[in-house]
Design an enzyme around this catalytic site. Sequence first.
Site, PDB file in Angstrom:
ATOM      1  N   PRO A  30       0.786  -1.242   0.012  1.00 39.24           N
ATOM      2  CA  PRO A  30       0.111  -0.146  -0.054  1.00 39.24           C
ATOM      3  C   PRO A  30       0.674   1.258   0.172  1.00 39.24           C
ATOM      4  CG  PRO A  30      -0.078  -1.034   2.057  1.00 39.24           C
ATOM      5  CD  PRO A  30       0.706  -1.699   1.283  1.00 39.24           C
ATOM      6  N   ASP A  83       2.367   1.023 -11.972  1.00 43.34           N
ATOM      7  CA  ASP A  83       1.027   1.730 -11.826  1.00 43.34           C
ATOM      8  C   ASP A  83       0.969   2.854 -11.100  1.00 43.34           C
ATOM      9  OD1 ASP A  83      -0.194  -0.207 -13.309  1.00 43.34           O
ATOM     10  OD2 ASP A  83      -1.132  -1.318 -11.432  1.00 43.34           O
ATOM     11  N   LYS A 111      -2.990   4.141 -13.969  1.00 49.46           N
ATOM     12  CA  LYS A 111      -4.440   4.573 -14.148  1.00 49.46           C
ATOM     13  C   LYS A 111      -4.732   5.309 -12.963  1.00 49.46           C
ATOM     14  CE  LYS A 111      -5.232   0.361 -15.662  1.00 49.46           C
ATOM     15  NZ  LYS A 111      -6.096  -0.807 -15.976  1.00 49.46           N
ATOM     16  N   GLY A 166       0.226  -1.847  -7.216  1.00 47.65           N
ATOM     17  CA  GLY A 166      -0.013  -1.395  -5.925  1.00 47.65           C
ATOM     18  C   GLY A 166      -0.788  -2.455  -5.165  1.00 47.65           C
ATOM     19  N   GLY A 167      -0.670  -2.577  -4.019  1.00 48.11           N
ATOM     20  CA  GLY A 167      -1.230  -3.541  -3.033  1.00 48.11           C
ATOM     21  C   GLY A 167      -0.765  -4.950  -3.408  1.00 48.11           C
ATOM     22  N   ASP A 168      -1.895  -5.770  -3.646  1.00 48.78           N
ATOM     23  CA  ASP A 168      -1.826  -7.144  -4.179  1.00 48.78           C
ATOM     24  C   ASP A 168      -2.086  -7.665  -5.605  1.00 48.78           C
ATOM     25  OD1 ASP A 168      -1.227 -10.213  -3.321  1.00 48.78           O
ATOM     26  OD2 ASP A 168      -2.951 -10.155  -4.675  1.00 48.78           O
ATOM     27  N   ALA A 219      -4.077  -3.054   0.547  1.00 53.86           N
ATOM     28  CA  ALA A 219      -4.762  -1.851   0.917  1.00 53.86           C
ATOM     29  C   ALA A 219      -5.556  -2.220   2.418  1.00 53.86           C
ATOM     30  CB  ALA A 219      -5.509  -1.036   0.127  1.00 53.86           C
ATOM     31  N   MET A 237     -12.028   1.396  -3.872  1.00 50.06           N
ATOM     32  CA  MET A 237     -12.652   2.420  -5.053  1.00 50.06           C
ATOM     33  C   MET A 237     -13.895   2.755  -4.559  1.00 50.06           C
ATOM     34  SD  MET A 237     -10.965   0.411  -8.278  1.00 50.06           S
ATOM     35  CE  MET A 237     -11.271  -1.333  -7.423  1.00 50.06           C
TER      36      MET A 237
END
Length: 281
Positions: free
Chosen positions: A31, A54, A76, A107-109, A138, A194
């Site tokens: 994260p 990313d 993105k 990002g994250g997994d 996250a 999100m």
Amino acid sequence: MGLTDDPVRAAADATAARRLPGKVTLVGAGPGAADLLTLRAARALQQAEVVLYDHLVSRDVLDLVPADAELVYVGKASGSHSLPQAQIIELMLQRARSGRPLVRLKGGDPYVFGRGGEEAQALARAGVPFEVVPGVSAAQGAAACAGIPLTHRDHAGAVVFATGHLREDGRGGSDVELDWGALARPHQTAVIYMGLATLPRTCEQLVAHGMSPDTPAAVVERATCADQRTITGTLRTLPQQVKSQGVRSPALVMVGTVVSLHGELAPPAAATRCGHGPEAG
Ligand SMILES: C[S@@+](CC[C@H](N)C(=O)[O-])C[C@H]1O[C@@H](n2cnc3c(N)ncnc32)[C@H](O)[C@@H]1O
């Protein structure tokens, strides 16, 4: 849909026709904080010659990439896609053909709302050897750094990860494809990625599907970063709190009685910095 109508498939098929050397490592960057990377992820980054990364990958993590490696941003940000997904895949397959060690850094997994599954499929279909290195998602980062356990014997025996991202419904409008009944079950924690833009509707739907409007709910902004913010309230109050406090992406929505533990378990301000940001030295 014919095969050629599917750009992801088409890119993979075209590349498969020219046998590929090289290997791609799909790496979870976690994260934010570089010290939340796995050792395997750090090793892959240190050995990389090409890195496609990313939007949510932090500078601290990118600093581990050798200075002479090729760094390609394919991120993105919400609402502004720098490269469509099919082109990201095509680029990844092209670069893999060079035979140089390539890291696809997410990002994250990679397999949690990161489209890592689609990218892995494209690699598999193109015959490119690949490995996936998991990352701290996250939700796990937010849980630890905001003091909101995902499960707890007294509160939640299950945890559900969902996306609040809007998706066209094919009938001209848009809707969130979520199973509200399943999300509203008692004794579980719902974590919505999100989910900022759709927060009012999420809270409304959870109440419509049986949750009390007084159910504790939180938003964790920039989890694990130096400037992490946690806003707690209830399904009734959270949308207005988030609006008035100007919360911005990246942020996670967490719903369930585990949120009531935040007051007791939130790390002291200094310790909250388990990540990067202005205070990171
Ligand atoms: C495309 S998803 C990628 C998720 C990622 N693969 C993971 O496992 O965390 C992006 C969303 O993850 C969440 N997210 C990622 N990093 C975050 C962070 N540091 N703090 C809060 N939410 C975060 C936000 O909801 C953001 O909109």
